[in-house]
Enzyme design. Sequence first.
Site, PDB file in Angstrom:
ATOM      1  CG  HIS A  61     -30.607  20.059  -3.537  1.00 58.11           C
ATOM      2  ND1 HIS A  61     -29.722  20.119  -4.568  1.00 58.11           N
ATOM      3  CD2 HIS A  61     -29.896  20.350  -2.432  1.00 58.11           C
ATOM      4  CE1 HIS A  61     -28.528  20.437  -4.106  1.00 58.11           C
ATOM      5  NE2 HIS A  61     -28.605  20.599  -2.815  1.00 58.11           N
TER       6      HIS A  61
ATOM      7  CB  ALA B  10     -30.246  21.569   8.645  1.00 61.67           C
TER       8      ALA B  10
END
Lengths: 175, 193
Positions: free
Chosen positions: B81, B142
């Site tokens: 992204h 993450a």
Amino acid sequence: VLPKLPIAELAADFERHGRSPANLGFWLLALYRYGRWVRELPRPVSRVGSLVYGAFLTAEEFVLASMVDRSTRIGKEPTFVEGRGIRIAPGAVIGDRVRIMAGVTIGYSSRPGNPKIGDDVVIGERARVLGPVKVGDRARIEPNSLVISDVPEDATVAGVPARVVRSAPQMERSP
Amino acid sequence: LKRSILEELRSDFAFHGKNLRNPGFWVLAAHRVGCWASSGRGAFGAAGRALDGVLRTGTKAVLQSSIDPNATLGEGLHLIHGVIRISGGTVIGRRVGIMHDVTIGPDGERPGEPVIGDDVFIGPGAKILGPVTIGDNATVAANSVVLTDVPPRCIAIGVPAKVLRYTGKMGRAGAIEPPAVPSPSASDTDNTP
């Protein structure tokens, strides 16, 4: 019968987001409501309206680094506290009165499935909720956590990966 | 062996799903064009360096990303992204996938910068700092902060990151399975160096 313009919802959203057009979270939600409304219109109008929606969604991703797709199921009265960097996967299901801070990702992991967020959940800044996990009602996810397993109701979770740090709501613990 | 700029851009475009609405592609494209333009000589070089500056400032201001011109990027880099920071001196292998909010760079104390192997996946919000080596096929979870080496085919998770071995089997087509969340009793999977 044409779908009703979501004016009452938008007015309530504006109220909840501090009555300030400078709050980007409100605009995120407004685009989401517009996208859902326009897709219910008759065919040619919804095509054109969806193009406009797509253009704004791309702008949202490039400028705000946020992505809240209109096919996400979001419950009543969500609050995006500051709209920057909020990414919610289209398949996620979000309950009522959820508060989502800046930089939160609700998305996929390599396990198949989507997150399900309960009602009255608070998700702190830059927390990530990934994969087929269930977050119970009234749970709190602390900032910068990584949630990859289920969160029980009323629990507060923190850490990478997130663990329960408090299982009862704070109010009852401190008399 | 230097590939031409167009060939590079075409391959980046293919790796980003042939989708011009992916900010990750634009971050990488601006970096490639900037590097190519500023490598010219004479008047072309001066104009190219000006273009390079405009592209890098634009990427930083709008897309909130920066890739240092001295970073070494392998083939098939996929910025899923955008929104990343990669410092100069970093070496990234082939077919690496990087999600948003990732920082790869020095830690401000130890000299040296990260070296990332092939087929590594880096999850959203991860920070990889200092002279560390990430092995081939490793995964960085993450929001993890990686300050130590990660061996091949391992998972780094936590702040600071601990190294776990794969507990599940590899998924289809080499897809990476996340680790079972280590409970306090299941510390046998814990392979902290």
